[in-house]
Design a protein around this motif. Sequence first.
Motif, short mmCIF file in Angstrom:
data_model
loop_
_atom_site.label_atom_id
_atom_site.label_comp_id
_atom_site.label_asym_id
_atom_site.label_seq_id
_atom_site.Cartn_x
_atom_site.Cartn_y
_atom_site.Cartn_z
N TRP A 109 0.82 -1.21 0.00
CA TRP A 109 0.00 0.00 0.00
C TRP A 109 0.86 1.27 0.00
O TRP A 109 0.45 2.30 0.51
CB TRP A 109 -0.97 0.01 1.18
CG TRP A 109 -1.86 -1.19 1.20
CD1 TRP A 109 -1.73 -2.26 2.03
CD2 TRP A 109 -2.95 -1.47 0.33
NE1 TRP A 109 -2.71 -3.19 1.73
CE2 TRP A 109 -3.48 -2.72 0.70
CE3 TRP A 109 -3.57 -0.79 -0.72
CZ2 TRP A 109 -4.56 -3.32 0.07
CZ3 TRP A 109 -4.65 -1.37 -1.35
CH2 TRP A 109 -5.14 -2.61 -0.95
N LYS A 110 2.05 1.17 -0.58
CA LYS A 110 2.95 2.32 -0.61
C LYS A 110 3.34 2.67 -2.04
O LYS A 110 3.47 1.79 -2.88
CB LYS A 110 4.22 2.03 0.20
CG LYS A 110 3.95 1.85 1.66
CD LYS A 110 5.20 1.48 2.41
CE LYS A 110 4.85 1.24 3.86
NZ LYS A 110 5.83 0.45 4.54
N LYS A 111 3.54 3.95 -2.29
CA LYS A 111 4.07 4.41 -3.56
C LYS A 111 5.56 4.61 -3.37
O LYS A 111 6.01 5.69 -3.04
CB LYS A 111 3.38 5.70 -3.99
CG LYS A 111 1.91 5.53 -4.32
CD LYS A 111 1.28 6.81 -4.76
CE LYS A 111 0.91 7.61 -3.54
NZ LYS A 111 0.18 8.83 -3.84
N GLY A 112 6.32 3.53 -3.53
CA GLY A 112 7.75 3.57 -3.29
C GLY A 112 8.55 3.21 -4.52
O GLY A 112 8.00 2.94 -5.59
N PRO A 113 9.86 3.16 -4.37
CA PRO A 113 10.73 2.88 -5.52
C PRO A 113 10.49 1.51 -6.15
O PRO A 113 10.66 1.35 -7.35
CB PRO A 113 12.14 2.98 -4.95
CG PRO A 113 12.00 2.98 -3.48
CD PRO A 113 10.61 3.39 -3.14
N GLN A 114 10.06 0.51 -5.37
CA GLN A 114 9.85 -0.82 -5.94
C GLN A 114 8.68 -0.83 -6.93
O GLN A 114 8.67 -1.61 -7.87
CB GLN A 114 9.64 -1.88 -4.84
CG GLN A 114 8.26 -1.91 -4.21
CD GLN A 114 8.03 -0.86 -3.13
OE1 GLN A 114 8.84 0.02 -2.90
NE2 GLN A 114 6.89 -0.95 -2.49
N GLY A 115 7.69 0.04 -6.75
CA GLY A 115 6.52 0.05 -7.63
C GLY A 115 6.52 1.18 -8.64
O GLY A 115 5.57 1.32 -9.42
N LYS A 116 7.57 1.99 -8.64
CA LYS A 116 7.62 3.13 -9.57
C LYS A 116 7.85 2.64 -10.99
O LYS A 116 8.69 1.78 -11.24
CB LYS A 116 8.72 4.10 -9.16
CG LYS A 116 8.69 5.39 -9.94
CD LYS A 116 9.67 6.39 -9.38
CE LYS A 116 9.60 7.67 -10.18
NZ LYS A 116 10.56 8.66 -9.67
N MET A 117 7.09 3.21 -11.92
CA MET A 117 7.19 2.81 -13.32
C MET A 117 7.98 3.83 -14.11
O MET A 117 8.10 4.99 -13.71
CB MET A 117 5.78 2.61 -13.89
CG MET A 117 4.97 1.59 -13.11
SD MET A 117 3.36 1.28 -13.83
CE MET A 117 3.84 0.15 -15.16
N VAL A 118 8.49 3.40 -15.26
CA VAL A 118 9.31 4.24 -16.13
C VAL A 118 8.62 4.34 -17.49
O VAL A 118 8.12 3.34 -18.01
CB VAL A 118 10.72 3.63 -16.29
CG1 VAL A 118 11.56 4.44 -17.24
CG2 VAL A 118 11.39 3.50 -14.93
N PHE A 119 8.63 5.53 -18.08
CA PHE A 119 8.02 5.72 -19.40
C PHE A 119 8.99 5.28 -20.48
O PHE A 119 10.15 5.67 -20.48
CB PHE A 119 7.62 7.18 -19.62
CG PHE A 119 6.85 7.38 -20.89
CD1 PHE A 119 5.54 6.96 -21.00
CD2 PHE A 119 7.45 7.97 -21.99
CE1 PHE A 119 4.83 7.14 -22.17
CE2 PHE A 119 6.75 8.16 -23.16
CZ PHE A 119 5.43 7.73 -23.26
N ASP A 120 8.51 4.43 -21.40
CA ASP A 120 9.30 3.95 -22.54
C ASP A 120 8.87 4.74 -23.77
O ASP A 120 7.73 4.59 -24.24
CB ASP A 120 9.05 2.44 -22.73
CG ASP A 120 9.87 1.85 -23.85
OD1 ASP A 120 10.27 2.57 -24.79
OD2 ASP A 120 10.12 0.63 -23.80
N ASN A 121 9.76 5.58 -24.29
CA ASN A 121 9.42 6.43 -25.44
C ASN A 121 9.08 5.63 -26.68
O ASN A 121 8.28 6.06 -27.50
CB ASN A 121 10.58 7.39 -25.74
CG ASN A 121 10.64 8.52 -24.74
OD1 ASN A 121 9.63 9.11 -24.38
ND2 ASN A 121 11.85 8.80 -24.27
N GLU A 122 9.69 4.48 -26.83
CA GLU A 122 9.46 3.67 -28.04
C GLU A 122 8.05 3.09 -28.06
O GLU A 122 7.37 3.15 -29.08
CB GLU A 122 10.49 2.55 -28.11
CG GLU A 122 10.43 1.76 -29.39
CD GLU A 122 11.53 0.71 -29.45
OE1 GLU A 122 11.21 -0.41 -29.86
OE2 GLU A 122 12.68 1.04 -29.10
N THR A 123 7.61 2.52 -26.95
CA THR A 123 6.28 1.89 -26.91
C THR A 123 5.18 2.83 -26.45
O THR A 123 4.01 2.50 -26.55
CB THR A 123 6.29 0.67 -25.97
OG1 THR A 123 6.59 1.11 -24.64
CG2 THR A 123 7.29 -0.37 -26.44
#
Length: 191
Positions: A109-123
């Motif tokens: 139930w945390k917004k931490g580094p393990q659940g952080k997503m990264v934007f992929d410019n290609e897809t």
Amino acid sequence: EYRHFNFENNFMAGNQYRFFDLRTLNFVGQNVQEVKLEEDSAEAFLFPDKDRGREVFAQYPEINGNFTINNLEVEGGPSAADYVTVNFMVDTGRPINGDVYIFGALTDWKKGPQGKMVFDNETQMYTGSLFLKQGWYNYQYLVEGEVSPYLLEGSHFETENEYEIFFYNRPVGARADQLVGYRKILHNPQR
């Protein structure tokens, strides 16, 4: 104190949780696109999720953001479940002005580094991965930034929600509040 006329006590209802079934690695479960088995590891790829921010409400069975550990392939249930790297993708078509997180009991139930997503410019998708045990999982994508946290999920009054109400009293002369009542309320329960 509840004052109904200025809506300061109103809050977003959220949406039903998304889910995937990873109780077996021998074939793909619901919302699992592919499972790759190596000699010493397993990796699962979920189907790319869509932005639900503007979609109409749809109700389906879910477990309120929780998960259950289970392995259907061998006896032993939860204790026999293997660990799997699970890859998440959400198709936004554009970068969002904020950070996107995988959220639910699977991230404590945390917004931490393990659940952080990264934007992929290609897809044009946000991607992320978690190391999880086999099981049935609920999750959502929450945004932290200058936009609504429910930007990718939407918020609907029809959503099933569980509320806990705590009643406190501070007797005259006391230095601390005392819990004098508790009530759990399930709003819009699934049938």
